[in-house]
Structure formats: structure tokens, C-alpha cells
Design an enzyme around this catalytic site. Structure first.
Site, PDB file in Angstrom:
ATOM      1  N   LEU A  27      52.150  45.977  46.731  1.00 44.12           N
ATOM      2  CA  LEU A  27      51.267  45.184  46.814  1.00 44.12           C
ATOM      3  C   LEU A  27      49.791  46.167  47.672  1.00 44.12           C
ATOM      4  O   LEU A  27      50.657  46.977  48.378  1.00 44.12           O
ATOM      5  CB  LEU A  27      51.133  44.200  47.968  1.00 44.12           C
ATOM      6  CG  LEU A  27      52.456  42.875  47.337  1.00 44.12           C
ATOM      7  CD1 LEU A  27      52.619  42.196  48.220  1.00 44.12           C
ATOM      8  CD2 LEU A  27      51.729  42.255  46.076  1.00 44.12           C
ATOM      9  N   ASP A  28      48.334  45.486  47.219  1.00 40.62           N
ATOM     10  CA  ASP A  28      46.993  46.282  47.963  1.00 40.62           C
ATOM     11  C   ASP A  28      47.901  45.752  49.558  1.00 40.62           C
ATOM     12  O   ASP A  28      47.967  44.449  50.066  1.00 40.62           O
ATOM     13  CB  ASP A  28      45.774  45.263  46.987  1.00 40.62           C
ATOM     14  CG  ASP A  28      45.765  46.199  46.272  1.00 40.62           C
ATOM     15  OD1 ASP A  28      46.585  47.188  45.172  1.00 40.62           O
ATOM     16  OD2 ASP A  28      44.827  44.984  45.602  1.00 40.62           O
ATOM     17  N   ARG A  29      46.924  46.636  50.297  1.00 41.58           N
ATOM     18  CA  ARG A  29      47.291  46.457  51.789  1.00 41.58           C
ATOM     19  C   ARG A  29      46.515  45.008  52.306  1.00 41.58           C
ATOM     20  O   ARG A  29      47.370  44.544  53.027  1.00 41.58           O
ATOM     21  CB  ARG A  29      45.710  47.712  52.544  1.00 41.58           C
ATOM     22  CG  ARG A  29      46.572  47.800  54.027  1.00 41.58           C
ATOM     23  CD  ARG A  29      45.411  48.526  54.402  1.00 41.58           C
ATOM     24  NE  ARG A  29      45.720  48.333  56.126  1.00 41.58           N
ATOM     25  CZ  ARG A  29      44.806  49.722  56.408  1.00 41.58           C
ATOM     26  NH1 ARG A  29      44.753  50.295  55.927  1.00 41.58           N
ATOM     27  NH2 ARG A  29      45.542  49.131  57.489  1.00 41.58           N
ATOM     28  N   ARG A  60      42.531  41.237  40.392  1.00 40.09           N
ATOM     29  CA  ARG A  60      41.437  42.249  41.153  1.00 40.09           C
ATOM     30  C   ARG A  60      40.547  41.940  39.804  1.00 40.09           C
ATOM     31  O   ARG A  60      39.119  40.825  39.530  1.00 40.09           O
ATOM     32  CB  ARG A  60      41.227  43.136  41.607  1.00 40.09           C
ATOM     33  CG  ARG A  60      41.679  42.138  43.166  1.00 40.09           C
ATOM     34  CD  ARG A  60      42.817  43.801  43.748  1.00 40.09           C
ATOM     35  NE  ARG A  60      41.041  44.112  44.726  1.00 40.09           N
ATOM     36  CZ  ARG A  60      40.580  44.693  45.849  1.00 40.09           C
ATOM     37  NH1 ARG A  60      42.262  46.364  45.342  1.00 40.09           N
ATOM     38  NH2 ARG A  60      40.303  45.352  45.978  1.00 40.09           N
ATOM     39  N   THR A  78      47.051  42.187  49.871  1.00 39.39           N
ATOM     40  CA  THR A  78      46.831  40.981  49.068  1.00 39.39           C
ATOM     41  C   THR A  78      48.584  41.092  50.250  1.00 39.39           C
ATOM     42  O   THR A  78      49.626  42.013  50.977  1.00 39.39           O
ATOM     43  CB  THR A  78      47.543  41.931  48.246  1.00 39.39           C
ATOM     44  OG1 THR A  78      46.142  41.642  47.019  1.00 39.39           O
ATOM     45  CG2 THR A  78      48.532  40.604  47.663  1.00 39.39           C
TER      46      THR A  78
END
Length: 300
Positions: A142-144, A242, A146
Site C-alpha cells: 500500500l502507498d505510504r 489514483r 493509503t
């Protein structure tokens, strides 16, 4: 499935409460019944922190089968008091897997600027506290910024089995997105993604120009400035949601990289709310959820 149990010495004054099991039951359901005054979240937290023992053995398994005569006890401290995690909660753990709930702002793995405060490092320390040779392996990221449900493996073999069959293993990957503007109807975004030299993903409508990405979305709630969407992935490409929300003309709140001009919640408006997958060892289908952040619903 063999369940993970941590042996530990206990002092008599550590025990808070205890019960003798009268009939067969799953551990978590038993705890809910025995502690009606506690919230379900609080009970799950006790289990995840290693505060629950069955016949004096600490266990973190919510689905452990209890038999008549078993003794269940709640400890005042967890099994690994020296290992404190920040920004993650353990939703499930067995000999093969760990499922966590990650906060926004926490990296999955180390970067050039941050080596220590990552989900990977904290989980690695956690499993090593019980077994110095234990390791963990990333299944997906997961992105930082998110938040939500993430899955880790406890062996390279398990990681590879999951990743090699991820399309079939991952039965559901549901996200909640807070996006700019009013989205009027449900829909699907399909495009082909490539990554440029700045590590930004680019979207193209030209078939086979990059990796195909398919995102389905459903409108949950709309407001003056934003809309709350349920988003389901058919493919799992980097920054897919995104980029596709930008393609839709409704970038995710706080996502300056992909077109957002607003940050009304002080974070990225993306949350991994549910993950359902087939267990690589047992074949059992497991599903885990993470509650939608309150800031998302208040601003839509």
C-alpha cells in the site's frame, strides 16, 4: 492449520479474568460472549496483542477451536511486551500469514529516507521476538498515505504461491476513495499504464501501450466538494486507483501527484477497506475488513 502459540511464564497477578469452556466454540466468538461489556474491537485487540491464553498457552488465533474443559484467560499484558508496534494492528496471524491494518503515513518497506519506521520492520521485529529465525515477506503493498488491510507471508514459499496465483487467490480487493467533485453514477475505468522517469504512472487509452488496468467504482455518497466511492480492482497496478480517478476527472482528495487541488482531510483519501483471498496452505477463503476513516464520511 497449525496454530501459532507462544509459550511464556506468567505470574499469578498478571491474570485479569478467566473462564472454563462448557461446550465447543471458536475462541473469538467465545470471548465476545464472555465479555459483553467490551467492544468487539477491544476484544480483537486483546487477542492480537497476545493477551489471551488457552490452557496457559498464549494464542493470537481468532478461530482456534475450544473444547469443553479448556481454560481461557485474559492477561494484563501481551505475550511480547517489548515489541510495540506503531501505526499497525494485527487482524489475523497463523504459521503462514499475517494480516494487518495499516495507518496512513506509514511506509510498507524502507525508503532512502526512512529505514526503521515501516510496517515491514515492525512486523519483522514482532515475529523475531517469538523466534529469532522468523522472517516475513511482502505479498502486496500500500502507498505510504493509503491506510487499510495488508497481507504478509511468513515464508518465501508462501509469498511466491500467493503472488504467482494472486489473480485467482485475491477474490476481493475493495477500497474506499474520497474524490474531488460530484460523481453522478457508477462505472468502470480501463486503460494501459506505464511509468515514466519521475516514477509517475501514465495512463493511455491505446490498447497494449503498457499494462492493462481495470477499476470499477460505485458511488456511496456525494457532497458539494467531494464524493465517497467504493472501488474494486480487477487488476493490481502501481497507483492504479489514483491514476484512474484522475482519468475520471475526480482525483483523490490530497493526491497532488495525480491532479488533486484540495486536501480537506489532511491525508490521502484512499483506504483499503477489505481483502478476501484463498489461503495458500489450507484453501480456506478468508476475508478481512478495516473500518472506513471517519474523516472520509464527514467530508462527503
Amino acid at each position: 492449520m497449525e496454530q501459532r502459540k507462544i509459550m511464556m511464564k506468567k505470574k499469578s497477578n498478571e491474570k485479569k479474568a478467566g473462564w472454563i469452556v462448557r461446550e465447543p466454540a471458536e475462541l473469538l466468538k467465545f470471548l465476545f460472549e464472555m465479555m459483553p461489556a467490551q467492544s468487539r474491537k477491544a476484544v480483537k485487540g486483546m487477542l492480537a496483542r497476545g493477551q489471551v491464553t488457552v490452557n496457559d498457552n498464549v494464542t493470537t488465533q481468532f478461530n482456534e477451536t475450544l473444547a469443553p474443559g479448556d481454560r481461557v484467560t485474559i492477561l494484563s499484558q501481551g505475550a511480547n511486551p517489548k515489541v510495540k508496534t506503531k501505526g499497525i494492528g494485527i487482524l489475523y496471524e497463523d504459521d503462514d500469514l499475517i494480516v494487518i491494518d495499516k495507518d496512513a503515513g506509514l511506509l510498507t518497506i524502507a525508503s532512502d529516507k526512512e529505514k526503521q519506521a515501516t510496517a515491514y520492520r515492525q512486523l519483522s521485529d514482532y515475529v523475531k521476538s517469538a523466534n529469532r529465525k522468523a522472517r516475513i515477506f511482502i505479498v502486496h503493498r500500500l502507498d505510504r498515505d493509503t491506510s487499510g488491510v495488508m497481507l504478509f507471508a511468513k515464508s518465501k514459499q508462501t509469498q511466491q504461491r500467493l503472488q504467482n496465483a494472486w489473480k485467482d487467490s485475491a477474490r476481493e480487493r475493495t477500497y474506499i476513495a474520497l474524490v474531488e467533485g460530484t460523481v453522478k453514477e457508477n462505472g468502470t475505468v480501463t486503460s494501459w499504464l506505464t511509468e515514466d522517469k519521475t516514477l509517475t504512472m501514465r495512463s493511455s487509452s491505446r490498447p497494449n501501450k503498457g499494462q492493462k488496468a481495470v477499476t470499477r467504482y460505485k458511488v456511496l455518497k456525494t457532497g458539494r466538494e467531494s464524493s465517497l466511492l467504493q472501488v474494486n480492482l480487477e487488476t493490481g497496478r502501481k497507483n492504479q486507483i489514483r491514476v484512474h480517478m484522475q482519468d475520471l476527472g475526480h482525483p483523490i482528495i490530497g493526491d497532488k501527484k495525480y491532479g488533486s487541488r484540495k486536501n480537506i482531510i489532511g491525508r490521502l483519501g484512499l483506504h483499503a477497506s477489505a481483502l478476501q483471498f484463498k489461503h495458500p496452505a489450507t484453501g480456506e477463503v478468508l476475508r478481512f475488513e478495516s473500518k472506513i476513516p471517519g474523516s472520509f464520511t464527514r467530508k462527503s
